[in-house]
Design a protein around this motif. Structure first.
Motif, PDB file in Angstrom:
ATOM      1  N   UNK A 230      37.898  34.868  39.324  1.00 44.31           N
ATOM      2  CA  UNK A 230      38.004  34.102  38.073  1.00 44.31           C
ATOM      3  C   UNK A 230      36.619  33.910  37.456  1.00 44.31           C
ATOM      4  N   UNK A 231      35.654  33.545  38.288  1.00 47.72           N
ATOM      5  CA  UNK A 231      34.296  33.331  37.806  1.00 47.72           C
ATOM      6  C   UNK A 231      33.687  34.630  37.282  1.00 47.72           C
ATOM      7  N   UNK A 232      33.962  35.740  37.979  1.00 49.51           N
ATOM      8  CA  UNK A 232      33.424  37.036  37.546  1.00 49.51           C
ATOM      9  C   UNK A 232      33.966  37.418  36.175  1.00 49.51           C
ATOM     10  N   UNK A 233      35.261  37.235  35.984  1.00 54.16           N
ATOM     11  CA  UNK A 233      35.879  37.567  34.697  1.00 54.16           C
ATOM     12  C   UNK A 233      35.304  36.706  33.571  1.00 54.16           C
ATOM     13  N   UNK A 234      35.151  35.439  33.859  1.00 57.07           N
ATOM     14  CA  UNK A 234      34.637  34.536  32.830  1.00 57.07           C
ATOM     15  C   UNK A 234      33.177  34.835  32.511  1.00 57.07           C
ATOM     16  N   UNK A 235      32.394  35.197  33.526  1.00 56.33           N
ATOM     17  CA  UNK A 235      30.992  35.557  33.292  1.00 56.33           C
ATOM     18  C   UNK A 235      30.897  36.795  32.401  1.00 56.33           C
ATOM     19  N   UNK A 236      31.735  37.784  32.677  1.00 51.19           N
ATOM     20  CA  UNK A 236      31.736  39.002  31.860  1.00 51.19           C
ATOM     21  C   UNK A 236      32.156  38.688  30.425  1.00 51.19           C
TER      22      UNK A 236
END
Length: 259
Positions: free
Chosen positions: A159-165
């Motif tokens: 979830x964090x990776x997607x939001x960072x991207x």
């Protein structure tokens, strides 16, 4: 005693007729106004020993005093704001999952959190303005990825990776620069819970959610225990604990009246 009727002698009479000449007062001169572009900084002595004003040197290059960073172009700003429009239209999934009609949007949630930061008042060692900024941007990446909830079964790291991207993409749309960098910094600060301001806004996130749950319970006649149970004991700040306790107390009071 007899008074003499004789007049004073001629010299004495002339003395009586003398008048003291009037005293001439010095006239104050108004201070001389400096010409435009002249500073009141003395140079060498002028006539009479008075300092001669010296002109301020003009900057050699006008660009030297220009702002170091230009704001985003109008096109980039409007592109970014158009992308953020999705925050106003995307409904919070937790309420959709509980069949709440006309639920709040992501922007609704962030707006009331920003108000919480505004009315919290002055707190020791807390930058209130920074709290407001964090509240405004903490869910901004959801304009692209949507509202990901625990019920989606997506690991927290993913979830964090997607939001960072998504955040990187949005900042690129904005055109980069110091404002985009600040948005990234604020988002990462919240994501990592790395400051007292982030701690406080994390608490506001939970308080806003349970307050909204209480309002939906009253409006729709539902029982939304899940939201209260998931936040119990997880508040980090005194104001977060205090406000959460107030919401829970009102909920209990309302339940008592319904019985």
């Amino acid at each position: 005693m007899a008074v003499s009727s004789r007049l004073p002698s001629q010299p004495a009479a002339r003395g009586l007729l003398r008048r003291t000449p009037p005293r001439i007062l010095p006239v104050e001169r108004a201070p001389r106004r400096l010409a435009l572009g002249v500073r009141a900084v003395s140079g060498g002595p002028g006539p009479g020993g008075s300092p001669v004003p010296r002109r301020s040197p003009a900057p050699a290059d006008a660009a030297a005093v220009a702002p170091t960073s230009a704001p985003s172009s109008a096109a980039s700003a409007i592109d970014f704001l158009t992308l953020c429009h999705r925050l106003k239209t995307t409904k919070r999934k937790g309420w959709i999952n509980h069949s709440i009609k006309g639920p709040e949007s992501i922007a609704d949630h962030m707006y009331r959190m920003a108000l919480m930061a505004l009315i919290a008042g002055d707190l020791p060692a807390v930058d209130r303005e920074r709290c407001i900024k964090i509240a405004i941007v903490h869910d901004i990446a959801e304009a692209i990825v949507g509202d990901i909830t625990p019920s989606d079964g997506i690991p927290k790291a993913e979830k964090s990776r997607r939001e960072q991207a998504a955040l990187d993409e949005m900042c690129e749309v904005l055109g980069g620069g110091p404002i985009a960098d600040e948005i990234k910094e604020l988002w990462e600060e919240y994501e990592n819970n790395s400051s007292i301001e982030a701690n406080l806004v994390k608490d506001f996130d939970k308080v806003e959610m349970i307050l909204q749950a209480l309002e939906y319970e009253k409006e729709h006649g539902k029982v939304l225990d899940e939201f209260f149970l998931s936040t119990a004991g997880k508040f980090q700040t005194e104001i977060g604990k205090s406000w959460a306790a107030e919401v829970n107390a009102r909920r209990k009071e309302g339940c008592g009246k319904q019985k």
